[in-house]
Design a protein around this motif. Structure first.
Motif, PDB file in Angstrom:
ATOM      1  N   CYS A 283       0.850  -1.192   0.000  1.00 53.56           N
ATOM      2  CA  CYS A 283       0.000   0.000   0.000  1.00 53.56           C
ATOM      3  C   CYS A 283       0.887   1.244   0.000  1.00 53.56           C
TER       4      CYS A 283
ATOM      5  N   CYS B  49       0.192   4.071   0.877  1.00 54.42           N
ATOM      6  CA  CYS B  49      -0.167   4.992   1.960  1.00 54.42           C
ATOM      7  C   CYS B  49       0.571   4.621   3.254  1.00 54.42           C
ATOM      8  N   CYS B  50       0.413   3.348   3.683  1.00 53.69           N
ATOM      9  CA  CYS B  50       1.009   2.945   4.965  1.00 53.69           C
ATOM     10  C   CYS B  50       2.233   2.041   4.773  1.00 53.69           C
TER      11      CYS B  50
ATOM     12  N   CYS C  66      -6.420  -2.001   1.098  1.00 54.57           N
ATOM     13  CA  CYS C  66      -5.710  -1.986   2.373  1.00 54.57           C
ATOM     14  C   CYS C  66      -6.710  -1.884   3.519  1.00 54.57           C
TER      15      CYS C  66
ATOM     16  N   CYS D 151      -6.165   1.759   4.880  1.00 54.88           N
ATOM     17  CA  CYS D 151      -6.297   2.959   4.049  1.00 54.88           C
ATOM     18  C   CYS D 151      -7.375   2.838   2.982  1.00 54.88           C
TER      19      CYS D 151
HETATM   20 ZN    ZN Z   1      -2.447   1.225   3.757  1.00 47.93          ZN
END
Ligand code: ZN
Length: 420
Positions: free
Chosen positions: A46, A48-49, A85, A88
Motif C-alpha cells: 500500500c 499509503c502505509c 488496504c 487505508c
Molecule cells: Zn495502507
C-alpha cells in the motif's frame, strides 16, 4: 547470457518477475522494454502505509526508465495495481524500484545524480540522452532523501558564511559543520539578514543549538546579533579568512579610488592591472605579478601603504598568547588610524570593536583548522558559478546540498561505480 539474467542480478525484486525483454519504440526511437509482472501469490504494498495488502484490481500501464543498456534507452513496463488496504482503503500500490510519480527508477536517479556531481547537469543530460529537468529531478530526489536521513546530532562547531549568487547582489547564507571529524554543509538560506539566520536556528531547534561549542562567523552585524542571542554558551570566533577578506576589500577600495584619481589628474596609471598583486599573498603571485608588485612598492601610494599594513597584520595569526596578540592588535589599529586611509580606518575601527571575538580565534585554534571555511566557501563558489542552468533559487540550494552536504545515499542492490 540472457538480458533477464543480467536484470535478475542488478534489478531484482521479491514480488515481481522480469517476464520478457523485447524491442520497443519510444518517441520514434528504438528502445529496450522489460515486461514486469507480479509473482503468483505475492502481496502488493500500500502506497499509503507501506504495508502489504491484497490486490484489488489493475489500473494503468506505466513505464519506468532504467539505466540505458549499450546506449539504448530501457524501460520497465508494468501494469500498476490498486490494493485493498485494511487501514487505508483502496489505494494505488507502491513499487520498490520507483518513488511516487517519478518516471525514472530509483537506481537510474541515483546513477544520474552521481554523474551530476562530476559533470554539469546539462552535460549529464546530454551524456545519457535525457533532459535537464530529469537530471534535476534525480538530484532533488537524492538530496531530499539524504536530508531526511542525515544525522546532525553530533555537531559541535558551525561556521556561518555568506556568498553572493547570480552575479547580482543577492546573497545566500550557508551554515557548515566544521568539526574535525566531519565537515559539511548543513543549511542554505536565502539572503543574509537576521531573519535568515533565525530561520536556521528555528529549524534545528533550541536543544540542538544548546549543544554547540564553537560558532565561527564574519563581522556581519545581523549574524553577530543572532549568534549572541541564540547560542550564548558557544565560543564565538571571528574567522581568520573573513577578517583577511574584509581587509582585502578595504585595499581594493583604496586601490580603485586611487587609480581613478591618478587617471583624472593625468598621472601615469601605475595601478593598472595591479589588483591581484595587492590582494594575493606574496607566495601565490605569478612571476609577472611579483615584478609588478616590486615596482609598485617603490611608489608612495596609499594602496601600497594599505598593502603593507595588511602584510603586517598576518603576524597576528602567529601569536600564541592572547595577551600579546591583543597588544599587537591595539598597535596595529593605532597605526592604521594614523595612516589617514579611510577604508582601512573603517576596518581598524571594526577590529577594535570586535577584539574579544577576534582573540577567541586563538583560544579555539586547536578545535578546528582555520582553512576550513575558506575551502568550503571556494567550493560553494564553484557550484554557484558552474553553468548548471540554474533557473531558480531552489536549483541552487539543491546543487549546494548535493555537492557539499555529504548526504547519505539510498542503498542500491547494484552500484554503478564511477572512478574518481
Ligand atoms: Zn495502507
Amino acid at each position: 547470457m540472457r538480458i533477464e539474467t543480467l536484470l535478475n542480478t542488478c534489478h531484482k525484486f521479491k514480488s515481481f518477475v522480469n517476464k520478457k525483454v523485447h524491442w520497443g519504440e519510444y518517441k520514434g526511437e528504438q528502445c529496450i522494454e522489460i515486461d514486469v509482472v507480479n509473482r503468483k501469490n505475492s502481496k502488493s504494498i500500500c502506497s499509503c502505509c507501506h504495508k502489504p495488502a491484497c490486490r484489488y484490481d489493475k489500473v494503468t500501464i506505466r513505464r519506468f526508465e532504467i539505466v540505458p543498456l549499450w546506449g539504448f534507452r530501457a524501460f520497465i513496463i508494468y501494469r500498476m495495481c490498486r490494493v485493498d488496504c485494511k487501514q487505508c482503503g483502496v489505494t494505488v500500490e507502491e513499487v520498490p524500484w520507483a518513488s511516487g510519480k517519478h518516471t525514472l527508477t530509483k537506481t537510474y536517479m541515483h546513477f544520474l545524480s552521481n554523474w551530476a556531481k562530476k559533470l554539469s547537469w546539462l552535460e549529464t543530460a546530454r551524456s545519457f540522452q535525457t533532459s535537464w529537468q530529469k537530471v534535476f529531478n534525480s538530484v532533488r530526489y537524492i538530496v531530499e532523501y539524504g536530508l531526511k536521513k542525515r544525522d546532525v546530532s553530533n555537531v559541535e562547531s558551525i561556521g556561518i558564511d555568506e556568498i553572493s549568487a547570480h552575479k547580482g547582489h543577492k546573497y545566500l547564507t550557508l551554515v557548515y559543520q566544521i568539526d574535525k571529524n566531519c565537515i559539511r554543509l548543513l543549511w542554505v538560506g536565502k539572503d543574509r539578514t537576521v531573519k535568515t539566520l533565525l530561520r536556521f536556528f528555528r529549524k534545528f531547534g533550541q536543544p540542538w543549538s544548546e549543544k554547540l561549542k564553537h560558532v565561527c562567523s564574519d563581522m556581519w552585524k545581523p549574524y553577530l546579533r543572532v549568534i549572541k542571542k541564540k547560542v550564548p554558551q558557544a565560543l564565538h570566533i571571528l574567522d581568520r579568512f573573513h577578517i583577511m577578506k574584509n581587509i582585502n576589500k578595504a585595499i581594493d577600495e583604496v586601490r580603485a579610488g586611487e587609480h581613478r584619481k591618478l587617471q583624472e589628474d593625468g598621472y601615469e596609471p601605475v595601478l593598472k592591472k595591479s589588483r591581484w598583486c595587492l590582494l594575493k599573498r606574496k607566495e601565490n603571485l605569478t612571476v609577472k605579478q611579483a615584478v609588478t608588485l616590486k615596482e609598485l612598492l617603490t611608489y608612495n601610494l596609499k594602496s601600497v601603504k594599505a598593502y603593507l599594513l595588511k602584510e603586517e597584520f598576518y603576524l597576528f595569526w602567529e601569536y600564541i598568547s592572547p595577551y600579546w596578540a591583543e597588544k599587537f592588535l591595539a598597535i596595529w589599529c593605532t597605526k592604521v588610524m594614523r595612516s589617514k586611509i579611510e577604508p582601512m580606518k573603517k576596518m581598524a575601527k571594526s577590529i577594535r570593536k570586535h577584539t574579544p571575538i577576534i582573540l577567541n580565534w586563538l583560544k579555539a585554534k586547536k578545535a578546528f583548522s582555520s582553512g576550513i571555511v575558506e575551502g568550503l566557501n571556494n567550493k560553494a563558489r564553484v557550484v554557484t558559478k558552474k553553468a548548471y542552468g540554474f533557473k531558480t533559487y531552489k536549483c541552487l540550494e539543491i546543487a549546494l546540498y548535493h555537492q557539499l552536504g555529504k548526504l547519505p545515499e539510498p542503498l542500491m542492490t547494484h552500484r554503478f561505480r564511477i572512478r574518481a
